[in-house]
Design a protein around this motif. Structure first.
Motif, PDB file in Angstrom:
ATOM      1  N   ALA A  31       8.626   9.727   5.297  1.00 54.79           N
ATOM      2  CA  ALA A  31       9.118  10.425   4.113  1.00 54.79           C
ATOM      3  C   ALA A  31       8.284  10.089   2.885  1.00 54.79           C
ATOM      4  N   ALA A  32       7.866   8.836   2.782  1.00 55.34           N
ATOM      5  CA  ALA A  32       7.133   8.420   1.592  1.00 55.34           C
ATOM      6  C   ALA A  32       6.418   7.108   1.848  1.00 55.34           C
ATOM      7  N   TRP A  33       5.350   6.903   1.101  1.00 61.22           N
ATOM      8  CA  TRP A  33       4.654   5.619   1.077  1.00 61.22           C
ATOM      9  C   TRP A  33       4.777   5.071  -0.348  1.00 61.22           C
ATOM     10  N   GLY A  34       4.630   3.764  -0.462  1.00 58.00           N
ATOM     11  CA  GLY A  34       4.771   3.184  -1.792  1.00 58.00           C
ATOM     12  C   GLY A  34       3.955   1.920  -1.966  1.00 58.00           C
ATOM     13  N   TRP A  35       3.875   1.489  -3.220  1.00 60.08           N
ATOM     14  CA  TRP A  35       3.233   0.223  -3.579  1.00 60.08           C
ATOM     15  C   TRP A  35       4.267  -0.685  -4.246  1.00 60.08           C
ATOM     16  N   PHE A  36       4.228  -1.932  -3.848  1.00 61.27           N
ATOM     17  CA  PHE A  36       5.039  -2.970  -4.477  1.00 61.27           C
ATOM     18  C   PHE A  36       4.105  -4.104  -4.864  1.00 61.27           C
ATOM     19  N   ARG A  37       4.565  -4.981  -5.730  1.00 65.52           N
ATOM     20  CA  ARG A  37       3.757  -6.139  -6.090  1.00 65.52           C
ATOM     21  C   ARG A  37       4.654  -7.365  -6.257  1.00 65.52           C
ATOM     22  N   GLN A  38       4.039  -8.506  -6.070  1.00 66.63           N
ATOM     23  CA  GLN A  38       4.769  -9.757  -6.206  1.00 66.63           C
ATOM     24  C   GLN A  38       3.888 -10.783  -6.887  1.00 66.63           C
TER      25      GLN A  38
END
Length: 125
Positions: A31-38
């Protein structure tokens, strides 16, 4: 499904980087791809997401206007163009992909089934 993120590095404040995320396996319905950060000692936070079918995008307030997410369906690759980088953008950036079911939210990491290994982005002042 394996995702591979790349493109991180060290950049001065005000500079730019482009991250890439691709899958090494066969194409899969998502459905979707995403970016996260930590960042160190902080929780993982949402950065941006893109619906795979129609390209609709979502951004966190902290990156809106500076980052641009895009995808190349033919290459099964997602990008994150990051401009006007600031020291607060320093973090490990992770790419993630949902399954085929449309989510209740594009902003929650719990909605993403597949995760890449992360790429370090360091912005010096």
């Amino acid at each position: 499904v394996q995702l591979q993120a790349s493109g991180g590095g060290l950049v001065q404040a005000g500079g730019s980087l482009r991250l890439s995320c691709t899958t090494s396996g066969r194409p899969f319905a998502s459905a979707a791809w995403g970016w996260f950060r930590q960042a160190p000692e902080k929780e993982r936070e949402f950065v941006a997401a893109i619906q795979w079918r129609n390209g609709v995008t979502y951004y966190s307030d902290s990156v809106k206007g500076r980052f641009t997410i895009s995808r190349d369906n033919a290459k099964n690759t997602m990008y994150l163009q990051m401009n006007s980088l600031q020291p607060d953008d320093t973090a490990v950036y992770f790419c993630a992909a949902m399954g085929s079911r449309y989510p209740s939210s594009y902003y929650l990491n719990s909605e993403y089934e597949y995760w890449g290994q992360g790429t370090q982005v360091t912005v010096s002042s």
